[in-house]
Motif scaffolding. Structure first.
Motif, PDB file in Angstrom:
ATOM      1  N   VAL A  89       0.800  -1.236   0.000  1.00  0.00           N
ATOM      2  CA  VAL A  89       0.000   0.000   0.000  1.00  0.00           C
ATOM      3  C   VAL A  89       0.833   1.287   0.000  1.00  0.00           C
ATOM      4  O   VAL A  89       0.278   2.377  -0.086  1.00  0.00           O
ATOM      5  CB  VAL A  89      -0.981   0.018   1.202  1.00  0.00           C
ATOM      6  CG1 VAL A  89      -1.995  -1.112   1.062  1.00  0.00           C
ATOM      7  CG2 VAL A  89      -0.240  -0.085   2.538  1.00  0.00           C
ATOM      8  N   ALA A  90       2.164   1.159   0.106  1.00  0.00           N
ATOM      9  CA  ALA A  90       3.016   2.357   0.126  1.00  0.00           C
ATOM     10  C   ALA A  90       4.457   1.971  -0.184  1.00  0.00           C
ATOM     11  O   ALA A  90       4.851   0.807  -0.055  1.00  0.00           O
ATOM     12  CB  ALA A  90       2.948   3.049   1.494  1.00  0.00           C
ATOM     13  N   ILE A  91       5.243   2.981  -0.563  1.00  0.00           N
ATOM     14  CA  ILE A  91       6.694   2.817  -0.696  1.00  0.00           C
ATOM     15  C   ILE A  91       7.318   3.445   0.547  1.00  0.00           C
ATOM     16  O   ILE A  91       7.094   4.610   0.848  1.00  0.00           O
ATOM     17  CB  ILE A  91       7.206   3.479  -1.990  1.00  0.00           C
ATOM     18  CG1 ILE A  91       6.718   2.661  -3.208  1.00  0.00           C
ATOM     19  CG2 ILE A  91       8.732   3.591  -1.979  1.00  0.00           C
ATOM     20  CD1 ILE A  91       7.116   3.249  -4.558  1.00  0.00           C
ATOM     21  N   GLY A  92       8.061   2.642   1.285  1.00  0.00           N
ATOM     22  CA  GLY A  92       8.687   3.168   2.502  1.00  0.00           C
ATOM     23  C   GLY A  92       9.178   2.050   3.411  1.00  0.00           C
ATOM     24  O   GLY A  92       8.905   0.873   3.141  1.00  0.00           O
ATOM     25  N   GLU A  93       9.947   2.332   4.415  1.00  0.00           N
ATOM     26  CA  GLU A  93      10.132   3.719   4.790  1.00  0.00           C
ATOM     27  C   GLU A  93      11.364   4.260   4.088  1.00  0.00           C
ATOM     28  O   GLU A  93      12.391   3.599   4.045  1.00  0.00           O
ATOM     29  CB  GLU A  93      10.233   3.871   6.314  1.00  0.00           C
ATOM     30  CG  GLU A  93      11.358   3.077   6.969  1.00  0.00           C
ATOM     31  CD  GLU A  93      11.274   3.027   8.486  1.00  0.00           C
ATOM     32  OE1 GLU A  93      11.654   4.031   9.128  1.00  0.00           O
ATOM     33  OE2 GLU A  93      10.824   1.989   9.010  1.00  0.00           O
ATOM     34  N   ILE A  94      11.235   5.461   3.574  1.00  0.00           N
ATOM     35  CA  ILE A  94      12.314   6.110   2.832  1.00  0.00           C
ATOM     36  C   ILE A  94      12.552   7.487   3.446  1.00  0.00           C
ATOM     37  O   ILE A  94      11.698   8.002   4.154  1.00  0.00           O
ATOM     38  CB  ILE A  94      11.963   6.233   1.332  1.00  0.00           C
ATOM     39  CG1 ILE A  94      10.765   7.186   1.112  1.00  0.00           C
ATOM     40  CG2 ILE A  94      11.644   4.857   0.742  1.00  0.00           C
ATOM     41  CD1 ILE A  94      10.446   7.462  -0.364  1.00  0.00           C
ATOM     42  N   GLY A  95      13.713   8.054   3.192  1.00  0.00           N
ATOM     43  CA  GLY A  95      13.964   9.388   3.737  1.00  0.00           C
ATOM     44  C   GLY A  95      15.428   9.612   4.032  1.00  0.00           C
ATOM     45  O   GLY A  95      16.318   9.151   3.307  1.00  0.00           O
ATOM     46  N   LEU A  96      15.684  10.325   5.135  1.00  0.00           N
ATOM     47  CA  LEU A  96      17.048  10.683   5.535  1.00  0.00           C
ATOM     48  C   LEU A  96      17.222  10.453   7.027  1.00  0.00           C
ATOM     49  O   LEU A  96      16.318  10.729   7.808  1.00  0.00           O
ATOM     50  CB  LEU A  96      17.334  12.153   5.215  1.00  0.00           C
ATOM     51  CG  LEU A  96      17.185  12.599   3.755  1.00  0.00           C
ATOM     52  CD1 LEU A  96      17.373  14.107   3.632  1.00  0.00           C
ATOM     53  CD2 LEU A  96      18.162  11.862   2.847  1.00  0.00           C
ATOM     54  N   ASP A  97      18.395   9.954   7.388  1.00  0.00           N
ATOM     55  CA  ASP A  97      18.726   9.737   8.797  1.00  0.00           C
ATOM     56  C   ASP A  97      20.127  10.255   9.044  1.00  0.00           C
ATOM     57  O   ASP A  97      21.114   9.626   8.664  1.00  0.00           O
ATOM     58  CB  ASP A  97      18.638   8.244   9.140  1.00  0.00           C
ATOM     59  CG  ASP A  97      18.678   7.984  10.637  1.00  0.00           C
ATOM     60  OD1 ASP A  97      19.557   8.582  11.307  1.00  0.00           O
ATOM     61  OD2 ASP A  97      17.849   7.201  11.135  1.00  0.00           O
ATOM     62  N   TYR A  98      20.217  11.437   9.673  1.00  0.00           N
ATOM     63  CA  TYR A  98      21.517  12.052   9.954  1.00  0.00           C
ATOM     64  C   TYR A  98      21.988  11.749  11.381  1.00  0.00           C
ATOM     65  O   TYR A  98      22.997  12.278  11.832  1.00  0.00           O
ATOM     66  CB  TYR A  98      21.452  13.565   9.733  1.00  0.00           C
ATOM     67  CG  TYR A  98      21.245  13.972   8.277  1.00  0.00           C
ATOM     68  CD1 TYR A  98      21.334  13.044   7.236  1.00  0.00           C
ATOM     69  CD2 TYR A  98      20.976  15.301   7.948  1.00  0.00           C
ATOM     70  CE1 TYR A  98      21.149  13.425   5.911  1.00  0.00           C
ATOM     71  CE2 TYR A  98      20.797  15.695   6.633  1.00  0.00           C
ATOM     72  CZ  TYR A  98      20.882  14.751   5.621  1.00  0.00           C
ATOM     73  OH  TYR A  98      20.697  15.148   4.309  1.00  0.00           O
TER      74      TYR A  98
END
Length: 256
Positions: A89-98
């Motif tokens: 149902v979704a694309i993820g989890e995606i993003g940034l982790d600093y």
């Protein structure tokens, strides 16, 4: 009952000894739907297996920023092929982790951009992981026109200023265990101002365990504690809050 845990990791090794019991406890607590997150080479197959084994467990698949450095050619195509599955149902989890220094920032950003592009192509919502990277996350969401698809800011931890930018991009804000912590002033203030129709709840189990179980393993049944805390902040009963967030999740993830 109307509880929807929109972000959980029931395939995590922490559940290897008692996974079926953990899932049964969630159902007993009134959790009627859950989204399990497959975020790298190991957890995507185990997430798909769970989604195929339980009617009420759905899947999100994507590549986590901490694992960005391990993403190889062909992995994006793999994610794309899984997105045609009825339970994804979704694309993820995606993003940034600093916060965790496991993948260089430029690699994280490139992998993030590619997956937003894929989601736009497939018209799939995205689930965003943002840790200590609010400014760059919002900038990339804008630059990559993520407003065309929207999605969820998972376990939202930013300020109200950041929240407003995410809401303007068409995103929902999801809150978990931290809103039950006494010292969590900012997430409580942000939740108080979040429009009800853009609000979701989650556990991120086995992590971010709510009070009074903080320090122990989290599980999806505890999403009821999140609902109770959110309801108190919003001046609603927990049942009202649960129904609203359940309907929001169905709509956001296109679940009929």
């Amino acid at each position: 009952m109307y509880l929807f845990d929109t972000h959980t990791h029931l395939d995590a090794p922490q559940f290897d000894e008692d996974r079926e019991e953990v899932i049964a406890r969630a159902v007993e607590a009134g959790v009627s739907k859950m989204i399990n997150i497959g975020f790298n080479r190991e957890t995507i197959p185990s997430t798909m297996k769970l989604a195929e084994s339980y009617d009420y467990i759905y899947a999100a698949v994507g590549w986590h920023p901490q694992d960005a450095i391990d993403m190889k050619e062909g992995d994006l195509d793999w994610i794309a092929s899984l997105c045609s599955h009825e339970k994804v149902v979704a694309i993820g989890e995606i993003g940034l982790d600093y916060y965790w220094d496991t993948s260089p920032k430029d690699v994280q950003q490139e992998v993030f951009r590619k997956q937003i592009g894929l989601a736009r192509e497939l018209k799939m919502p995205i689930c965003i992981h943002d840790r200590d990277a609010h400014e760059d996350v919002v900038r990339i969401l804008r630059e990559e026109k993520a407003n065309e698809i929207g999605g969820v800011m998972h376990s939202f931890s930013g300020s109200w200023e950041t929240a407003k930018m995410c809401l303007d991009l068409g995103f929902h804000l999801s809150f978990g265990g931290p809103i039950t912590f006494k010292n969590a002033r900012v997430p409580k203030e942000v939740l108080a101002q979040t429009p009800l129709d853009r609000l979701l709840i989650e556990t991120d189990a086995p992590y971010l365990t709510p009070h009074p179980f903080r320090g122990k393993r989290n599980e999806s049944a505890h999403v009821k504690l999140v609902a109770e805390a959110a309801a108190e902040i919003k001046g609603l009963t927990w049942e009202e809050l649960a129904k609203i967030t359940y309907a929001n999740a169905l709509e956001r993830f296109g679940i009929v």
